[in-house]
Design a protein around this motif. Sequence first.
Motif: not given
Length: 418
Positions: A139-143, A147-154, A186-195, A232-234
């Motif tokens: 449940k943390a595979d996508d980093g 802060a996950h958009p999926n409420k069930e995972i949050r 670990p939450d974050g994004y590898k590339d530049i976020p749009s939000d 993965g969250s550079e």
Amino acid sequence: MTVKENFENAKQQYEKWGINVEDVLKKLKNVPISIHCWQGDDIGGFEVNQQELSGGIDVTGNYPGKATNPKELRSDLEKALSLIPGKHRVNLHAIYAETEGEVVDRDAIKPQHFENWVNWAKKNGLGLDFNPTLFSHPKADDGLTLAHPNKEIRDFWIRHTVASRKIAEYFGKELGTSTLTNIWIPDGYKDIPSDRLTPRKRLKESLDEIFSVEIDEKYNVDAVESKLFGIGSEAYVVGSHEFYMGYALKNNKLLLLDSGHYHPTEVISNKISSMLLYSDELALHVSRPVRWDSDHVVILDDELREIGLEIVRNDALDKVRIGLDFFDASINRIAAWTIGTRNMIKALLYAMLTPNDYLKQLQEDGNFTERLALMEELKTYPFGAIWDYYCEQMGVPVGESWLDEVKSYEETVLSKRN
């Protein structure tokens, strides 16, 4: 000369500055360092369905003798603690639960799964600290976790963190000393976020829900830990320094400063005094970021000495909870614990043997010449003689002789492990 004779000669040099060396040593032995269990097994943990390490964390090296079960890990910790002066604490992650072969997902862990750790801590006179483990899980595979958009995972990770705080409360009640529960994600994004804002709103809401569950602060103290970036969250980390500093101060939580979680030229020693103006307590993870957050074994470098000085000269030994956080699988893991923890204590001793009040007055008087001269001269004072005496008085090996015990333990114990 003997250790005692060297000590007496060194003591005279410090006493001319009004430093009572005997009082310093009495005070030092009451300062606990929270020693992280995960150096002993490369952050593997003991879950039945053990996952591959993930979440922007990596441990390199394959030195033989890694702990493969809780009994081995506790044995290794005992060996390291026998080489370190003072009484200390052990910092656990949720993945070090003992479930007797039963698959227990992280949102279902309970105090009973840490009963062996508590009994061991009681036997050895140790305090325990704790961390929910929000990485190395499907449940943390996508980093993303809190802060996950999926409420069930949050919601899963919210339940896990609440369960972790209840386990920490159990530790505090059983051991008679409050447990620090530190939340890092670990939450974050590898590339530049749009939000950037929406994930931070979700993290704030998740934390609010976690902390809405009342836990007795006499037994559990909550802390939050920021990070600059991860593998993965550079480009973007949700839980930045500014996010957590604001959250901690507004919600009366501790901010935890990790010395590897900032820009390469940014040091936590420079942050301690500012945070103490606004927060009654502060927590640290002391590491050594050779290249960014690389978590090398702590050495007695300039930054470690400065961390010790900032704690001591600001009279904050009872306000700063000092923990360690490094992992190196390229060297003997017990040696890593021993080197790092002894160095943290050395930094505190160095600071306590410094005439801080006199140096402060020089600064107030604008006497920057004498200030700089004395700060440099003090670096070559016979600090080592005081340290050796302290180790001897505390019944641990003096100088590098501890390494002989590590080598013997490696030959008789570590080398026989698979």
